[in-house]
Design an enzyme around this catalytic site. Structure first.
Site, PDB file in Angstrom:
ATOM      1  N   THR A 135      24.620  -3.981  25.103  1.00 40.05           N
ATOM      2  CA  THR A 135      25.491  -4.439  24.018  1.00 40.05           C
ATOM      3  C   THR A 135      26.182  -3.272  23.320  1.00 40.05           C
ATOM      4  O   THR A 135      25.666  -2.144  23.329  1.00 40.05           O
ATOM      5  CB  THR A 135      24.640  -5.229  22.997  1.00 40.05           C
ATOM      6  OG1 THR A 135      25.394  -5.417  21.811  1.00 40.05           O
ATOM      7  CG2 THR A 135      23.362  -4.491  22.614  1.00 40.05           C
ATOM      8  N   ASP A 136      27.299  -3.569  22.660  1.00 43.55           N
ATOM      9  CA  ASP A 136      27.959  -2.543  21.833  1.00 43.55           C
ATOM     10  C   ASP A 136      27.134  -2.198  20.596  1.00 43.55           C
ATOM     11  O   ASP A 136      27.343  -1.165  19.968  1.00 43.55           O
ATOM     12  CB  ASP A 136      29.372  -2.998  21.431  1.00 43.55           C
ATOM     13  CG  ASP A 136      29.430  -4.317  20.671  1.00 43.55           C
ATOM     14  OD1 ASP A 136      28.381  -4.966  20.477  1.00 43.55           O
ATOM     15  OD2 ASP A 136      30.551  -4.716  20.260  1.00 43.55           O
ATOM     16  N   GLU A 137      26.175  -3.091  20.262  1.00 40.70           N
ATOM     17  CA  GLU A 137      25.442  -2.900  19.004  1.00 40.70           C
ATOM     18  C   GLU A 137      24.567  -1.646  19.024  1.00 40.70           C
ATOM     19  O   GLU A 137      24.148  -1.170  17.978  1.00 40.70           O
ATOM     20  CB  GLU A 137      24.605  -4.153  18.685  1.00 40.70           C
ATOM     21  CG  GLU A 137      25.483  -5.387  18.645  1.00 40.70           C
ATOM     22  CD  GLU A 137      24.875  -6.603  17.967  1.00 40.70           C
ATOM     23  OE1 GLU A 137      23.928  -6.449  17.189  1.00 40.70           O
ATOM     24  OE2 GLU A 137      25.370  -7.711  18.232  1.00 40.70           O
ATOM     25  N   TYR A 161      17.049  -5.849  16.949  1.00 38.27           N
ATOM     26  CA  TYR A 161      17.652  -6.253  18.232  1.00 38.27           C
ATOM     27  C   TYR A 161      18.329  -5.061  18.905  1.00 38.27           C
ATOM     28  O   TYR A 161      18.039  -4.728  20.053  1.00 38.27           O
ATOM     29  CB  TYR A 161      18.672  -7.379  18.017  1.00 38.27           C
ATOM     30  CG  TYR A 161      19.608  -7.575  19.202  1.00 38.27           C
ATOM     31  CD1 TYR A 161      19.121  -8.024  20.426  1.00 38.27           C
ATOM     32  CD2 TYR A 161      20.973  -7.297  19.103  1.00 38.27           C
ATOM     33  CE1 TYR A 161      19.972  -8.195  21.524  1.00 38.27           C
ATOM     34  CE2 TYR A 161      21.828  -7.460  20.192  1.00 38.27           C
ATOM     35  CZ  TYR A 161      21.322  -7.908  21.396  1.00 38.27           C
ATOM     36  OH  TYR A 161      22.154  -8.062  22.483  1.00 38.27           O
ATOM     37  N   LYS A 165      17.441  -3.008  22.440  1.00 34.88           N
ATOM     38  CA  LYS A 165      18.373  -2.882  23.573  1.00 34.88           C
ATOM     39  C   LYS A 165      18.641  -1.398  23.864  1.00 34.88           C
ATOM     40  O   LYS A 165      18.732  -0.986  25.025  1.00 34.88           O
ATOM     41  CB  LYS A 165      19.690  -3.604  23.271  1.00 34.88           C
ATOM     42  CG  LYS A 165      19.600  -5.121  23.209  1.00 34.88           C
ATOM     43  CD  LYS A 165      19.241  -5.785  24.520  1.00 34.88           C
ATOM     44  CE  LYS A 165      20.346  -5.723  25.549  1.00 34.88           C
ATOM     45  NZ  LYS A 165      19.998  -6.525  26.774  1.00 34.88           N
TER      46      LYS A 165
HETATM   47  P1  NAD Z   1      20.811 -15.928  25.833  1.00 26.62           P
HETATM   48  O1  NAD Z   1      19.857 -15.825  24.693  1.00 26.62           O
HETATM   49  O2  NAD Z   1      21.769 -17.052  25.900  1.00 26.62           O
HETATM   50  O3  NAD Z   1      20.007 -15.946  27.222  1.00 26.62           O
HETATM   51  C1  NAD Z   1      18.872 -15.161  27.452  1.00 26.62           C
HETATM   52  C2  NAD Z   1      18.145 -15.747  28.663  1.00 26.62           C
HETATM   53  O4  NAD Z   1      17.035 -14.901  28.948  1.00 26.62           O
HETATM   54  C3  NAD Z   1      17.583 -17.145  28.411  1.00 26.62           C
HETATM   55  O5  NAD Z   1      17.864 -17.992  29.496  1.00 26.62           O
HETATM   56  C4  NAD Z   1      16.077 -16.925  28.272  1.00 26.62           C
HETATM   57  O6  NAD Z   1      15.303 -18.031  28.684  1.00 26.62           O
HETATM   58  C5  NAD Z   1      15.885 -15.715  29.170  1.00 26.62           C
HETATM   59  N1  NAD Z   1      14.702 -14.918  28.812  1.00 26.62           N
HETATM   60  C6  NAD Z   1      14.340 -14.488  27.587  1.00 26.62           C
HETATM   61  N2  NAD Z   1      13.178 -13.811  27.662  1.00 26.62           N
HETATM   62  C7  NAD Z   1      12.823 -13.796  28.968  1.00 26.62           C
HETATM   63  C8  NAD Z   1      11.738 -13.245  29.684  1.00 26.62           C
HETATM   64  N3  NAD Z   1      10.763 -12.562  29.049  1.00 26.62           N
HETATM   65  N4  NAD Z   1      11.683 -13.402  31.022  1.00 26.62           N
HETATM   66  C9  NAD Z   1      12.658 -14.109  31.667  1.00 26.62           C
HETATM   67  N5  NAD Z   1      13.704 -14.659  31.040  1.00 26.62           N
HETATM   68  C10 NAD Z   1      13.782 -14.509  29.703  1.00 26.62           C
HETATM   69  O7  NAD Z   1      21.538 -14.519  25.851  1.00 26.62           O
HETATM   70  P2  NAD Z   1      22.993 -14.141  26.352  1.00 26.62           P
HETATM   71  O8  NAD Z   1      23.915 -14.254  25.215  1.00 26.62           O
HETATM   72  O9  NAD Z   1      23.289 -14.831  27.617  1.00 26.62           O
HETATM   73  O10 NAD Z   1      22.777 -12.571  26.617  1.00 26.62           O
HETATM   74  C11 NAD Z   1      22.498 -12.082  27.922  1.00 26.62           C
HETATM   75  C12 NAD Z   1      22.439 -10.559  27.865  1.00 26.62           C
HETATM   76  O11 NAD Z   1      23.653 -10.036  27.364  1.00 26.62           O
HETATM   77  C13 NAD Z   1      21.339 -10.025  26.949  1.00 26.62           C
HETATM   78  O12 NAD Z   1      20.753  -8.907  27.574  1.00 26.62           O
HETATM   79  C14 NAD Z   1      22.089  -9.616  25.692  1.00 26.62           C
HETATM   80  O13 NAD Z   1      21.423  -8.565  25.014  1.00 26.62           O
HETATM   81  C15 NAD Z   1      23.409  -9.166  26.278  1.00 26.62           C
HETATM   82  N6  NAD Z   1      24.552  -9.271  25.361  1.00 26.62           N
HETATM   83  C16 NAD Z   1      24.929 -10.491  24.846  1.00 26.62           C
HETATM   84  C17 NAD Z   1      26.037 -10.559  23.994  1.00 26.62           C
HETATM   85  C18 NAD Z   1      26.507 -11.876  23.441  1.00 26.62           C
HETATM   86  O14 NAD Z   1      27.476 -11.887  22.676  1.00 26.62           O
HETATM   87  N7  NAD Z   1      25.922 -13.008  23.782  1.00 26.62           N
HETATM   88  C19 NAD Z   1      26.728  -9.400  23.646  1.00 26.62           C
HETATM   89  C20 NAD Z   1      26.290  -8.183  24.178  1.00 26.62           C
HETATM   90  C21 NAD Z   1      25.228  -8.131  25.054  1.00 26.62           C
HETATM   91  P1  TYD Z   2      26.442 -13.477  15.776  1.00 27.36           P
HETATM   92  O1  TYD Z   2      27.172 -14.531  16.516  1.00 27.36           O
HETATM   93  O2  TYD Z   2      25.038 -13.749  15.336  1.00 27.36           O
HETATM   94  O3  TYD Z   2      26.502 -12.156  16.676  1.00 27.36           O
HETATM   95  P2  TYD Z   2      26.126 -10.607  16.298  1.00 27.36           P
HETATM   96  O4  TYD Z   2      25.195 -10.604  15.146  1.00 27.36           O
HETATM   97  O5  TYD Z   2      25.460 -10.157  17.560  1.00 27.36           O
HETATM   98  O6  TYD Z   2      27.421  -9.925  16.034  1.00 27.36           O
HETATM   99  O7  TYD Z   2      27.268 -13.106  14.488  1.00 27.36           O
HETATM  100  C1  TYD Z   2      28.617 -12.704  14.568  1.00 27.36           C
HETATM  101  C2  TYD Z   2      29.070 -12.354  13.169  1.00 27.36           C
HETATM  102  O8  TYD Z   2      29.089 -13.554  12.392  1.00 27.36           O
HETATM  103  C3  TYD Z   2      28.135 -11.398  12.445  1.00 27.36           C
HETATM  104  O9  TYD Z   2      28.914 -10.515  11.643  1.00 27.36           O
HETATM  105  C4  TYD Z   2      27.302 -12.305  11.566  1.00 27.36           C
HETATM  106  C5  TYD Z   2      28.257 -13.435  11.227  1.00 27.36           C
HETATM  107  N1  TYD Z   2      27.642 -14.762  11.013  1.00 27.36           N
HETATM  108  C6  TYD Z   2      27.968 -15.502   9.877  1.00 27.36           C
HETATM  109  O10 TYD Z   2      28.764 -15.064   9.022  1.00 27.36           O
HETATM  110  N2  TYD Z   2      27.390 -16.724   9.712  1.00 27.36           N
HETATM  111  C7  TYD Z   2      26.488 -17.240  10.595  1.00 27.36           C
HETATM  112  O11 TYD Z   2      25.963 -18.365  10.359  1.00 27.36           O
HETATM  113  C8  TYD Z   2      26.183 -16.478  11.767  1.00 27.36           C
HETATM  114  C9  TYD Z   2      25.204 -16.999  12.783  1.00 27.36           C
HETATM  115  C10 TYD Z   2      26.787 -15.241  11.943  1.00 27.36           C
END
Ligand code: NAD
Ligand code: TYD
Length: 356
Positions: A135-137, A161, A165
């Site tokens: 992630t960018d975070e 989180y 990561k």
């Molecule tokens: P998500 O929470 O939708 O999915 C996570 C999946 O991992 C789920 O299906 C869950 O059941 C599975 N999982 C969790 N713990 C597990 C374990 N111990 N063993 C096997 N499976 C397990 O998440 P996502 O949004 O699809 O994110 C996927 C990846 O991308 C993550 O690594 C996250 O850090 C990264 N990421 C997500 C975002 C975003 O905006 N969603 C942004 C940057 C990076």
């Molecule tokens: P989120 O979707 O949780 O992603 P991330 O924390 O990984 O960026 O949140 C996106 C942005 O939206 C973040 O600045 C937090 C804000 N946010 C709200 O303002 N209200 C909400 O109910 C949620 C879930 C997030």
């Protein structure tokens, strides 16, 4: 690529990636290892392009013996590692699971993969690859006017989180450096699109707006994220798998950097248009207590992946939000299956009650 292990493939990005991979690679078989935590759902895997080339394995990446078996039994040549705990607010209320899944889980997967790779003579990256999704975070937060993050920026994570990561990323790179283990790594910005679990900002606001519920905006709503459509993200991962050099990493951002408030306004207007209710949804916005340690601004410099691999995002935010809103309005069964979960309902109470 022939036999690909996808971890976390029942989640949001992983399930979208499996669809993309099946379309782009008609001979690949996907082994999907997922623990089906609260955010994972088999509903996300309905109607895959080719079900016969997908095998679901219900299990935990922290189970080394299971991972060993999966790698050997299926002669895995490519691992794409999505499985993680992914929600910042949950990491604030309970960091332990993030340390377990994101750090211990990544370590366990890496260790099994390293043993398997070594036992097969240390195959080069043309024949074995571990791709890690991050992630960018991990880069922390930007002040107004500071340039977008490149791949060279030092890590400065600020939530449990992002720290978990970052830790996983360091482990992956250390395996490359120490053992010459073939990996690639991508850091992406906030994804949005179909099948995202409705605890994240965009699906949460779409569904609350549809039901005329309050729209919670943390703090002043002027935080900035770099929104990336999940399909653009999946296309980028595919290019990295096909073309990137061993031990390289790429930043992937959508190039869309509005404030949270502006995102919420856009969604309100879309829901008003698609499901009119007589009063503008913007009136449902409620400013609530801010997230502790809330990162103010994220922005990714994606010029390396554009220059080296020819990737550019194809979704404008306007188009992407419109399609995403349509998707959530058009999939009431998916929505109700996900939201019926007791765990989801108790999360909503836990996260929002105390913000009032
Ligand atoms: P998500 O929470 O939708 O999915 C996570 C999946 O991992 C789920 O299906 C869950 O059941 C599975 N999982 C969790 N713990 C597990 C374990 N111990 N063993 C096997 N499976 C397990 O998440 P996502 O949004 O699809 O994110 C996927 C990846 O991308 C993550 O690594 C996250 O850090 C990264 N990421 C997500 C975002 C975003 O905006 N969603 C942004 C940057 C990076
Ligand atoms: P989120 O979707 O949780 O992603 P991330 O924390 O990984 O960026 O949140 C996106 C942005 O939206 C973040 O600045 C937090 C804000 N946010 C709200 O303002 N209200 C909400 O109910 C949620 C879930 C997030």
């Amino acid at each position: 690529m022939k036999n690909v292990l996808v971890t976390g493939g029942a989640g949001f990005i992983g399930s979208n990636f499996i669809r993309t991979l099946q379309i782009k690679e008609p001979l690949v078989h996907v082994y999907n290892l997922d623990a089906l935590t609260y955010s994972g759902s088999l509903e996300n895997l309905r109607g895959l392009p080719d079900e016969s080339r997908h095998s679901f394995i219900h299990g935990d990446i922290c189970d080394g013996a299971l991972v060993d078996r999966v790698l050997q039994d299926h002669e895995i040549d490519t691992i794409v590692h999505f499985a993680a705990e992914s929600h910042v607010d949950r990491s604030i209320l309970g960091p332990g699971q993030f340390v377990q899944t994101n750090i211990v889980g990544t370590y366990t997967l890496l260790e099994s993969a390293r043993k398997y790779w070594a036992a097969n003579g240390g195959l080069d990256s043309a024949r074995f690859r571990f791709h890690h999704i991050s992630t960018d975070e991990v880069f922390g937060t930007l002040k107004p006017g500071e340039p977008a993050w490149t791949e060279e920026i030092p890590y400065a994570p600020s939530s449990p989180y992002s720290a978990s990561k970052a830790s996983a990323d360091h482990l992956v790179r250390s395996y490359g450096h120490t053992y010459h283990f073939p990996y690639t790594l991508t850091n992406c910005s906030n994804n949005y699109g179909p099948n995202q679990f409705p605890e994240k900002l965009i699906p949460l606001i779409i569904l609350n707006a549809l039901e005329n519920k309050p729209l919670p905006v943390y703090g002043d709503g002027n935080q900035i994220r770099d929104w990336l459509h999940v399909q653009d993200h999946c296309d980028a991962i595919y290019l990295v798998l096909k073309q990137a050099k061993d031990r390289s990493s790429y930043n992937i951002g959508g190039g869309n950097q509005p404030t949270n408030l502006s995102i919420v306004h856009k969604i309100c207007d879309l829901v008003d248009e698609m499901s009119p209710c007589g009063t503008p949804r913007r009136g449902l916005i409620q400013y609530v207590k801010d997230r502790p340690g809330h990162d103010r601004r994220y922005a990714m410099d994606s010029s390396k992946i554009s220059r080296e691999l020819g990737w550019v995002p194809t979704h404008t935010l306007e188009l992407g939000l419109r399609e995403t809103t349509e998707w959530y309005l058009g999939h009431p069964e998916w929505v109700s299956a996900i939201r019926q979960q007791v765990e989801y309902q108790s999360w909503v109470v836990k996260n929002y009650e105390e913000r009032k």
